[in-house]
Design a protein around this motif. Structure first.
Motif, PDB file in Angstrom:
ATOM      1  N   ASN A 106       0.816  -1.219   0.000  1.00 27.79           N
ATOM      2  CA  ASN A 106       0.000   0.000   0.000  1.00 27.79           C
ATOM      3  C   ASN A 106       0.842   1.259   0.000  1.00 27.79           C
ATOM      4  O   ASN A 106       0.539   2.215  -0.712  1.00 27.79           O
ATOM      5  CB  ASN A 106      -0.900   0.027   1.242  1.00 27.79           C
ATOM      6  N   ILE A 107       1.895   1.246   0.808  1.00 27.45           N
ATOM      7  CA  ILE A 107       2.784   2.412   0.884  1.00 27.45           C
ATOM      8  C   ILE A 107       3.413   2.678  -0.479  1.00 27.45           C
ATOM      9  O   ILE A 107       3.472   3.817  -0.944  1.00 27.45           O
ATOM     10  CB  ILE A 107       3.916   2.166   1.928  1.00 27.45           C
ATOM     11  N   GLU A 108       3.872   1.609  -1.118  1.00 24.76           N
ATOM     12  CA  GLU A 108       4.489   1.769  -2.437  1.00 24.76           C
ATOM     13  C   GLU A 108       3.517   2.383  -3.426  1.00 24.76           C
ATOM     14  O   GLU A 108       3.867   3.272  -4.187  1.00 24.76           O
ATOM     15  CB  GLU A 108       4.975   0.409  -2.964  1.00 24.76           C
ATOM     16  N   GLU A 109       2.288   1.894  -3.398  1.00 25.57           N
ATOM     17  CA  GLU A 109       1.274   2.424  -4.322  1.00 25.57           C
ATOM     18  C   GLU A 109       1.001   3.900  -4.045  1.00 25.57           C
ATOM     19  O   GLU A 109       0.871   4.697  -4.968  1.00 25.57           O
ATOM     20  CB  GLU A 109      -0.023   1.617  -4.185  1.00 25.57           C
ATOM     21  N   ILE A 110       0.916   4.226  -2.770  1.00 22.50           N
ATOM     22  CA  ILE A 110       0.629   5.611  -2.382  1.00 22.50           C
ATOM     23  C   ILE A 110       1.725   6.542  -2.886  1.00 22.50           C
ATOM     24  O   ILE A 110       1.453   7.572  -3.503  1.00 22.50           O
ATOM     25  CB  ILE A 110       0.477   5.708  -0.832  1.00 22.50           C
ATOM     26  N   ILE A 111       2.967   6.146  -2.659  1.00 19.86           N
ATOM     27  CA  ILE A 111       4.064   7.028  -3.060  1.00 19.86           C
ATOM     28  C   ILE A 111       4.205   7.081  -4.578  1.00 19.86           C
ATOM     29  O   ILE A 111       4.440   8.140  -5.157  1.00 19.86           O
ATOM     30  CB  ILE A 111       5.375   6.594  -2.371  1.00 19.86           C
ATOM     31  N   ARG A 112       4.019   5.948  -5.224  1.00 23.22           N
ATOM     32  CA  ARG A 112       4.145   5.916  -6.687  1.00 23.22           C
ATOM     33  C   ARG A 112       3.113   6.833  -7.347  1.00 23.22           C
ATOM     34  O   ARG A 112       3.437   7.636  -8.218  1.00 23.22           O
ATOM     35  CB  ARG A 112       3.975   4.487  -7.213  1.00 23.22           C
ATOM     36  N   VAL A 113       1.881   6.724  -6.921  1.00 27.86           N
ATOM     37  CA  VAL A 113       0.831   7.511  -7.575  1.00 27.86           C
ATOM     38  C   VAL A 113       0.957   9.000  -7.212  1.00 27.86           C
ATOM     39  O   VAL A 113       0.737   9.876  -8.057  1.00 27.86           O
ATOM     40  CB  VAL A 113      -0.580   6.954  -7.269  1.00 27.86           C
ATOM     41  N   ASP A 114       1.345   9.289  -5.991  1.00 24.79           N
ATOM     42  CA  ASP A 114       1.461  10.700  -5.606  1.00 24.79           C
ATOM     43  C   ASP A 114       2.628  11.370  -6.325  1.00 24.79           C
ATOM     44  O   ASP A 114       2.548  12.532  -6.718  1.00 24.79           O
ATOM     45  CB  ASP A 114       1.630  10.829  -4.081  1.00 24.79           C
ATOM     46  N   ILE A 146      -8.693   7.892 -13.847  1.00 21.19           N
ATOM     47  CA  ILE A 146      -8.117   6.728 -14.541  1.00 21.19           C
ATOM     48  C   ILE A 146      -6.599   6.725 -14.358  1.00 21.19           C
ATOM     49  O   ILE A 146      -5.990   5.701 -14.040  1.00 21.19           O
ATOM     50  CB  ILE A 146      -8.500   6.746 -16.047  1.00 21.19           C
ATOM     51  N   ALA A 147      -6.002   7.894 -14.543  1.00 20.12           N
ATOM     52  CA  ALA A 147      -4.540   8.005 -14.400  1.00 20.12           C
ATOM     53  C   ALA A 147      -4.096   7.599 -12.992  1.00 20.12           C
ATOM     54  O   ALA A 147      -3.065   6.947 -12.815  1.00 20.12           O
ATOM     55  CB  ALA A 147      -4.084   9.424 -14.726  1.00 20.12           C
ATOM     56  N   ILE A 148      -4.890   7.962 -12.005  1.00 20.53           N
ATOM     57  CA  ILE A 148      -4.561   7.615 -10.617  1.00 20.53           C
ATOM     58  C   ILE A 148      -4.579   6.090 -10.431  1.00 20.53           C
ATOM     59  O   ILE A 148      -3.635   5.498  -9.915  1.00 20.53           O
ATOM     60  CB  ILE A 148      -5.557   8.283  -9.626  1.00 20.53           C
ATOM     61  N   THR A 149      -5.658   5.464 -10.900  1.00 18.75           N
ATOM     62  CA  THR A 149      -5.776   4.015 -10.742  1.00 18.75           C
ATOM     63  C   THR A 149      -4.631   3.277 -11.425  1.00 18.75           C
ATOM     64  O   THR A 149      -4.050   2.349 -10.866  1.00 18.75           O
ATOM     65  CB  THR A 149      -7.118   3.535 -11.337  1.00 18.75           C
ATOM     66  N   ILE A 150      -4.297   3.723 -12.634  1.00 15.99           N
ATOM     67  CA  ILE A 150      -3.226   3.054 -13.369  1.00 15.99           C
ATOM     68  C   ILE A 150      -1.882   3.272 -12.672  1.00 15.99           C
ATOM     69  O   ILE A 150      -1.082   2.335 -12.520  1.00 15.99           O
ATOM     70  CB  ILE A 150      -3.150   3.574 -14.826  1.00 15.99           C
ATOM     71  N   SER A 151      -1.639   4.498 -12.234  1.00 19.37           N
ATOM     72  CA  SER A 151      -0.316   4.831 -11.680  1.00 19.37           C
ATOM     73  C   SER A 151      -0.052   4.170 -10.339  1.00 19.37           C
ATOM     74  O   SER A 151       1.095   4.053  -9.910  1.00 19.37           O
ATOM     75  CB  SER A 151      -0.150   6.345 -11.550  1.00 19.37           C
ATOM     76  N   GLU A 152      -1.098   3.751  -9.658  1.00 21.30           N
ATOM     77  CA  GLU A 152      -0.859   3.031  -8.405  1.00 21.30           C
ATOM     78  C   GLU A 152      -0.243   1.664  -8.700  1.00 21.30           C
ATOM     79  O   GLU A 152       0.583   1.176  -7.958  1.00 21.30           O
ATOM     80  CB  GLU A 152      -2.204   2.807  -7.676  1.00 21.30           C
ATOM     81  N   LYS A 153      -0.687   1.085  -9.845  1.00 16.11           N
ATOM     82  CA  LYS A 153      -0.328  -0.322 -10.117  1.00 16.11           C
ATOM     83  C   LYS A 153       0.913  -0.502 -10.969  1.00 16.11           C
ATOM     84  O   LYS A 153       1.672  -1.435 -10.751  1.00 16.11           O
ATOM     85  CB  LYS A 153      -1.514  -1.032 -10.803  1.00 16.11           C
TER      86      LYS A 153
END
Ligand SMILES: [Fe+2]
Ligand SMILES: [Fe+2]
Length: 177
Positions: free
Chosen positions: A8-16, A169-176
């Motif tokens: 979760n942390i990785e996803e949060i930092i990646r997307v932000d 959409i960009a947010i959802t993709i960038s988390e993953k």
């Protein structure tokens, strides 16, 4: 106490990281238009000021990416192009569209940061504090945009929908990825 897991942390930092970078690119696109075909010094100064804050936001996430060895999203080059285009395009349409763009994006980001704050546990105090502060900045940007003439009446409501849907959409993709 609630703890946030590593994934979760990785996803949060990646997307932000991706989002803050996109914010800067949008403003760069707008500034490009406002310095050339759509000269507007007052609007330019407002945007420059907001861009400065986005730079602080981005710097924080850039450091976290390095420190924690997180892979940034693969789509940065695509987001760069799309963000500059969105910024340039809305500024060419005029002040109302330019400010609507900021208001639309910031509304999504506000909601996005709020969701993250709910997810973050006490093992990530610093990250949580930073996101809280950044969220306040984004709310402030949204208000600046509304005061500067952002409107989503009439045809602008379509633009608002497109920008918000695109951002989500960009947010959802960038988390993953
Ligand atoms: Fe930001
Ligand atoms: Fe912002």
């Amino acid at each position: 106490m609630k703890k946030t897991d590593q994934k979760n942390i990785e996803e949060i930092i990646r997307v932000d990281h991706a989002g803050e970078r996109a914010a800067i690119k949008i403003y760069e696109g707008q500034l490009l238009a406002l310095k050339t075909i759509k000269q507007d010094k007052v609007l330019r100064d407002k945007i420059e000021e907001m861009k400065q804050q986005e730079k602080e936001h981005l710097e924080y996430f850039e450091k976290e990416i390095q420190k924690r060895k997180i892979k940034p999203t693969y789509l940065l080059p695509l987001w760069d192009i799309m963000s500059v285009t969105l910024g340039f395009g809305t500024a060419v349409l005029g002040k109302k569209a330019a400010m609507l763009c900021t208001a639309s994006v910031e509304e999504v980001i506000e909601e996005h940061y709020e969701n993250q704050l709910k997810k973050l546990g006490n093992n990530e105090k610093d990250l949580k504090e930073k996101i809280k502060k950044f969220k306040e900045d984004e709310t402030n940007h949204k208000n600046i945009a509304h005061n500067a003439g952002a409107t989503n009446k009439g045809l602008y409501s379509i633009l608002d929908k497109i920008i918000q849907t695109g951002s989500r959409i960009a947010i959802t993709i960038s988390e993953k990825i």
